[in-house]
Design an enzyme around this catalytic site. Structure first.
Site: not given
Ligand code: NI
Length: 189
Positions: A99, A141-142, A145
């Site tokens: 990341c 994953h995104e 966030h």
């Molecule tokens: Ni990330």
């Protein structure tokens, strides 16, 4: 366009819940996305979420290279505004992640292998896609966030968390084939 400063783990902007975008066609959103794409390319990374550049809005950009996908086809540059993920089935798998907000680090993260996601594009129209494997991993994953979740918070085996350089070296010493995996697969998103 501009290269933006990337927030690192510990910064409050990465820990909050990002706000929905009211109008994806707003030129300020287009400007933000252009800067995010430039920042992602410069890093380099394969994905970036707006909170990582200190903007607490539900916007994600990513591009999955062909060598990463099951059918070897690139997932071209994609912009997700206000994305929603739907899990398909219960299957999960572990894989290395990195990341841009945790530079030089990597770890093994369990993710759902098959998802469907919906989002708005910059033209304001909604679209839907199905994703498997690495493509599904990047989107999860995104989108995490946007809810203040960083990949270590998804890890179940913290002994696999560490600096890419050290872990690759340790694995080489141990003749563990996962070594180079850690090095190559820990691409930053
Ligand atoms: Ni990330």
């Amino acid at each position: 366009m501009a290269i933006l400063k990337i927030a690192r783990m510990g910064h409050p902007v990465l820990m909050g819940t990002a706000q929905p975008v009211q109008d994806p066609t707003d030129r300020r959103i287009h400007g933000l996305v252009a800067d995010m794409v430039e920042t992602m390319a410069d890093a380099p990374g394969i994905g970036l979420a707006a909170p990582q550049v200190h903007v607490p809005l539900r916007v994600v950009v990513f591009r999955v290279p062909g060598e990463r996908t099951e059918d070897k086809k690139e997932v071209p540059l994609t912009v997700l505004v206000n994305p929603v993920i739907e899990l398909v089935g219960d299957a999960t798998e572990e894989g290395w992640e990195g990341c841009l907000s945790l530079p030089e680090m990597t770890g093994r993260v369990p993710r759902h292998t098959h998802i469907r996601y919906r989002a708005h594009g910059l033209n304001g129209k909604s679209f839907e896609r199905e994703a498997k494997g690495y493509h599904a991993r990047v989107v999860q994953h995104e989108c995490d966030h946007l809810d203040g979740i960083l990949y270590p918070m998804r890890m179940t085996e913290l002994s696999t968390f560490g600096f890419v350089e050290e872990m690759a070296r340790a694995s080489r010493t141990a003749m563990d084939p996962a070594a180079d995996d850690a090095n190559e697969d820990g691409e930053a998103a």
